[in-house]
Scaffold this motif. Sequence first.
Motif, short mmCIF file in Angstrom:
data_model
loop_
_atom_site.label_atom_id
_atom_site.label_comp_id
_atom_site.label_asym_id
_atom_site.label_seq_id
_atom_site.Cartn_x
_atom_site.Cartn_y
_atom_site.Cartn_z
N ALA A 1 -6.56 -8.97 -5.48
CA ALA A 1 -7.56 -7.77 -5.32
C ALA A 1 -8.73 -7.93 -6.22
O ALA A 1 -9.71 -7.64 -5.88
CB ALA A 1 -6.63 -6.44 -5.82
N VAL B 1 -12.02 -6.33 2.56
CA VAL B 1 -11.09 -7.38 2.42
C VAL B 1 -9.69 -6.59 1.91
O VAL B 1 -8.70 -7.03 2.19
CB VAL B 1 -11.35 -8.42 1.37
CG1 VAL B 1 -11.63 -7.90 -0.02
CG2 VAL B 1 -10.16 -9.48 1.39
N LEU B 2 -9.77 -5.39 1.24
CA LEU B 2 -8.66 -4.48 0.99
C LEU B 2 -8.33 -3.64 2.02
O LEU B 2 -7.16 -3.92 2.10
CB LEU B 2 -9.28 -3.60 -0.20
CG LEU B 2 -9.67 -3.96 -1.62
CD1 LEU B 2 -9.45 -3.11 -2.65
CD2 LEU B 2 -8.37 -5.11 -2.22
N ALA C 1 -8.03 -4.71 5.04
CA ALA C 1 -7.57 -5.58 5.76
C ALA C 1 -5.96 -6.03 5.34
O ALA C 1 -5.18 -6.21 6.23
CB ALA C 1 -8.10 -7.04 6.03
N ARG C 2 -5.87 -5.74 4.10
CA ARG C 2 -4.37 -5.57 3.33
C ARG C 2 -3.89 -4.36 3.03
O ARG C 2 -2.91 -4.51 2.35
CB ARG C 2 -4.48 -6.69 2.29
CG ARG C 2 -5.02 -8.24 2.67
CD ARG C 2 -5.01 -9.00 1.53
NE ARG C 2 -5.35 -10.41 2.06
CZ ARG C 2 -6.26 -10.95 2.48
NH1 ARG C 2 -7.31 -10.00 2.60
NH2 ARG C 2 -6.41 -11.96 2.95
N ALA D 1 -0.11 -3.47 2.41
CA ALA D 1 0.50 -4.40 1.57
C ALA D 1 0.17 -3.90 0.21
O ALA D 1 0.70 -4.56 -0.80
CB ALA D 1 0.18 -5.89 1.52
N LEU D 2 -0.73 -3.08 -0.22
CA LEU D 2 -1.08 -2.61 -1.45
C LEU D 2 -0.14 -1.53 -1.97
O LEU D 2 -0.09 -0.61 -1.14
CB LEU D 2 -2.68 -2.17 -1.49
CG LEU D 2 -3.58 -3.46 -0.90
CD1 LEU D 2 -4.95 -2.67 -0.91
CD2 LEU D 2 -3.60 -4.55 -1.90
N ARG D 3 -0.05 -1.32 -3.01
CA ARG D 3 0.52 -0.30 -3.77
C ARG D 3 -0.62 0.16 -5.07
O ARG D 3 -1.11 -0.61 -5.45
CB ARG D 3 1.90 -0.30 -4.52
CG ARG D 3 3.09 -0.62 -3.56
CD ARG D 3 4.37 -0.66 -4.19
NE ARG D 3 4.68 -1.94 -4.65
CZ ARG D 3 5.98 -2.06 -5.42
NH1 ARG D 3 6.80 -1.19 -5.57
NH2 ARG D 3 6.07 -3.43 -5.33
N PRO E 1 -1.60 -5.64 -5.87
CA PRO E 1 -1.19 -6.56 -4.57
C PRO E 1 0.33 -6.88 -4.50
O PRO E 1 0.97 -6.59 -5.42
CB PRO E 1 -2.03 -7.77 -4.81
CG PRO E 1 -2.95 -7.53 -5.95
CD PRO E 1 -2.29 -6.32 -6.71
N PRO E 2 0.71 -7.46 -3.39
CA PRO E 2 2.13 -7.72 -3.46
C PRO E 2 2.49 -8.51 -4.63
O PRO E 2 1.71 -9.52 -4.93
CB PRO E 2 2.34 -8.64 -2.06
CG PRO E 2 0.99 -8.47 -1.25
CD PRO E 2 -0.12 -7.83 -2.05
#
Lengths: 80, 264
Positions: free
Chosen positions: A11, A42-43, A45-46, A49-51, A75-76
Amino acid sequence: MTLTVLYFAGARDASGRASESIHVEARTVGEVLDALCARYPVLAARRGALRLARNEVFAHLSEPVGEGDVIAVIPPVAGG
Amino acid sequence: MRVFPFEELDPTLPLLPLSARRALDVVGRKLSLSAWITLPLSARQALATAGSGDAVDADAVRALLEGVETSPAEVVCVAQPAAAEAWPIAARWDGLDALAQYALHKLSTRRPERYEAALNALVGRRLARMAPTASLDDVVGAVRHPRAGGIASFLGVVRDHAPGRHAVTRLDYEAYGAMADRQLVAICDGVEREWPGSRTAVIHRVGELSVGDVAVVCAASAPHRAQAFEACRALIDRVKADVPIWKRELGPDGAEWVGWERAS
């Protein structure tokens, strides 16, 4: 309100910064995530998966945020 | 008869050991020091023995006190002492035997100068953090104690390949330091509550690690091996799932944050 946002690992590479101070109109952690995803595609798009952590504790998206909170984009994780 | 080393008590019992105090408290009686030392040693030992077990037989204590001058005292209700930094009292409380609980309660309120020694002996310090180096001896040492009959440990080691993909020559570990330390402590607290009588410790390394280097060291002790294995397994699984640590794999094909490229 003003929040400090921390970015780690992927991230940080994606946002190009380790931390920043942002001004957002947000009531909850989820609304902060909305704002960050709008700022950094770009965040977005994910996003799934983010916390996020609020003041060093994992936070639910429904959790309220307050002035001066430190929000970390997690991130993961990959310990071990 | 149980007398704790931190009581620093002569075997002739010139003072009341905590076990004898507990026996008296259960029946709501007090004994002056002068009355105590006039009792024969065997009677003093018998009172201490009566207060050493998981339950105190009140009738037996009353029989031992027959003909002895005592005064009434409030019956003590043992309560968990307030949280103390470095010692995970709440997480380990249910795993302590009744005399140990009594001793901590009593010393925390009545003998603060001896309380720290009792915490070190009965509760032990919490070891759970991120660090540049990790020693198996330190981690195992942090869970070793007289009531632990089994200690399970786990080492996570840097391997030379990512699953089914490519060669790895180095890993760079990064953490959200303050939060990672808090999470490690919270995970250890949680595992110890779920396996009463267990103790856990973990050190996870940060920085550049090469193939073969140890990245994480975990250990769990318990009265018996089954709980020790289970607690250690739960510990490493939760560390991998819930601590903000990331690793960047470096190999001939370049570098990438594990779990990031394919995240969605």
